[in-house]
Design an enzyme around this catalytic site. Structure first.
Site, short mmCIF file in Angstrom:
data_model
loop_
_atom_site.label_atom_id
_atom_site.label_comp_id
_atom_site.label_asym_id
_atom_site.label_seq_id
_atom_site.Cartn_x
_atom_site.Cartn_y
_atom_site.Cartn_z
CG HIS A 278 -1.85 -8.67 8.58
ND1 HIS A 278 -2.37 -7.64 9.58
CD2 HIS A 278 -1.70 -7.87 7.29
CE1 HIS A 278 -2.29 -6.60 8.96
NE2 HIS A 278 -1.87 -6.85 7.71
CG ASP A 290 -3.44 -2.95 7.20
OD1 ASP A 290 -3.27 -4.10 6.78
OD2 ASP A 290 -2.74 -2.36 7.37
CD GLU A 324 1.95 -6.95 7.54
OE1 GLU A 324 2.47 -6.40 6.85
OE2 GLU A 324 1.27 -6.22 8.20
CD GLU A 325 -0.40 -3.48 10.25
OE1 GLU A 325 0.85 -2.89 9.81
OE2 GLU A 325 -1.26 -3.43 9.39
CG ASP A 352 -1.75 -6.89 4.20
OD1 ASP A 352 -2.69 -5.99 4.81
OD2 ASP A 352 -0.60 -6.64 4.82
CG HIS A 422 -1.14 1.53 9.07
ND1 HIS A 422 0.15 1.34 8.99
CD2 HIS A 422 -1.68 0.22 8.69
CE1 HIS A 422 0.73 0.43 8.47
NE2 HIS A 422 -0.59 -0.34 8.53
ZN LIG Z 1 -1.71 -4.91 6.59
#
Ligand SMILES: [Zn+2]
Length: 455
Positions: A278, A290, A324-325, A352, A422
């Site tokens: 993503h 990510d 996606e997030e 991912d 994140h």
């Molecule tokens: Zn991800």
């Protein structure tokens, strides 16, 4: 008798030759990716020239153009954009938070608003804090204790799970559902212990979702270090209140895109093999692991096929999924269009789980297909990839199972992923060129085998 033996021998010999051919080809693919691969340079561009790529942001739009150009430069058969509407959440000014002690002193807390949360407004939220370990504790306390207060979920990731994604899944419930569950009992704010496997000052953001039956309350993640600090202050009863202020808001949805590049199949062009990651990322860092990694590895698959002149029998697509997030709108769109067009998607792989050393693949689908893929296990062992297991897929490709697609994911070493996931530490520097490329080579090799033998 002799005739049967000769037939059997011929068969065994041809199998051995095939396996030999396959291992030679996988070595060739891997050598090329490790020597000439561009995944790391692509990642540098995504992280340093583009930056954080939250859906709806100018950087997300730039990432669309940049990855489109990367695939066009590979001279694959077709590169295009697939339009989708995505939520546009913005963080606004940096968050503030502090403990106010009974003696009037304060202690600054490191927090970050959770994605899709409402903001507190200028006044912020100031209230007593009720710490709970889990939903059971919350439910036992009920409205009588919770009303008018801030709920603090202090549920650490379970360190005894060797696959850290299992711990993430377990703790993730508090981040996603925790705010509304607290609001059910009249809470005015929500603090969630960061989903992190290490203890430090960096809060980890991530998506939350409101249950429309309850009032929307602002929600933040707190760093693991400060979660421990706050918990101790609560135990010692030295604290009076906690204050936090967030400035985030959800704006109107905006138009965005999945980016797709394709090498058309020579024999069965209608059979589609998808590999993707993503393109969007959280806004605190560069989204390197990510999921910049998954994107550039997927482009690398196309690159190595082109570089080695491999003409696939089936159509190979690299897809950069958007959103996606905090919405999954890109994955939804890809599936809807595949379904509407009656496309035949035989296999889809997502990367991912970080750009770390590859350990294996997860695979889900019909029994024969899964058994076939598992029969290739020996071909991957020389690369330290020893764990092909049942149960695979990814958030962006999950719905394709409704079309009978065999789903897969590259499964990298997961020990360090939730140190940076994140958080502001998910930067280009956190990715090893060699690990990133080796995983890309394994992905390309798996795609090569799926294309050669079909499923
Ligand atoms: Zn991800």
């Amino acid at each position: 008798m002799i005739k049967i033996s000769v037939t059997l021998l011929t068969f065994l010999f041809s199998m051995a030759v095939k396996a030999q051919d396959d291992s030679t080809m996988i070595k060739k693919i891997t050598d090329d990716v490790l020597t000439n691969g561009k995944a790391y340079e692509y990642l540098r561009v995504l992280c340093k020239d583009v930056g954080p790529r939250l859906s709806g942001s100018p950087q997300a739009a730039k990432a669309v153009n940049v990855t489109k150009k990367m695939m066009e430069d590979l001279k694959v058969d077709k590169v295009w954009l697939q339009e989708c509407m995505v939520p546009h959440w913005v963080r606004g000014k940096k968050e503030e938070a502090k403990i106010i002690f009974k003696d009037g002193k304060t202690y600054k807390l490191d927090v970050t608003a959770l994605g899709n949360s409402i903001g507190t407004g200028d006044k912020g939220v100031k209230a007593n804090v009720i710490e709970v370990k889990n939903f059971d504790e919350l439910n036992k306390l009920g409205e009588k204790v919770i009303k008018g207060n801030i709920v603090f979920y202090n549920f650490p990731m379970n360190p005894t799970y060797i696959n850290t994604f299992r711990a993430y899944g377990e703790s993730g419930r508090y981040r996603f559902n925790g705010p509304s569950q607290a609001a059910k009992y009249g809470a005015v704010g929500c603090i969630v212990r960061s989903l992190a496997s290490n203890v430090n000052d960096y809060p980890h953001t991530g998506v939350m979702g409101y249950n429309d039956s309850f009032p929307k309350i602002p929600a933040v993640a707190i760093s693991t270090l400060d979660a421990n600090y706050l918990s101790t202050a609560l135990k010692n009863k030295t604290e009076k209140q906690v204050f936090f202020r967030t400035n985030c808001q959800m704006l109107d949805s905006v138009k965005s895109y999945n980016v797709i590049g394709e090498i058309r199949g020579t024999e069965f062009p209608d059979e589609i093999i998808t590999v993707g990651g993503h393109l969007d990322s959280w806004d605190l860092a560069e989204g390197a692991h990510d999921d910049g990694s998954g994107c550039v590895q997927s482009i690398e698959v196309l690159r190595v096929f082109q570089a080695l002149g491999i003409k696939p029998k089936r159509t190979i697509r690299a897809v950069m999924f958007m959103n996606e997030e905090n919405g999954g709108k890109g994955g939804d769109k890809y599936y809807e269009e595949a379904k509407a067009k009656g496309e035949k998607h035989i296999f889809a792989m997502e990367s991912d789980e970080g750009g770390f050393t590859p350990r294996g693949f997860g695979v889900s689908g019909n029994k024969e297909a899964v058994a076939k893929i598992m029969s290739w296990a020996n071909l991957f062992r020389p690369y330290g990839v020893n764990d092909i297991h049942e149960g695979g897929g990814g958030a962006d490709i999950g719905d394709l199972k409704n079309l009978g697609t065999v789903l897969s994911n590259i499964y990298p070493d997961s020990q360090r992923y939730f140190d940076i996931h994140h958080a502001a530490t998910d930067t280009f520097e956190a990715v090893s060129e060699r690990e990133l490329k080796l995983a890309a080579a394994m992905m390309a090799s798996m795609i090569y085998l799926v294309d050669k033998y079909g499923l």
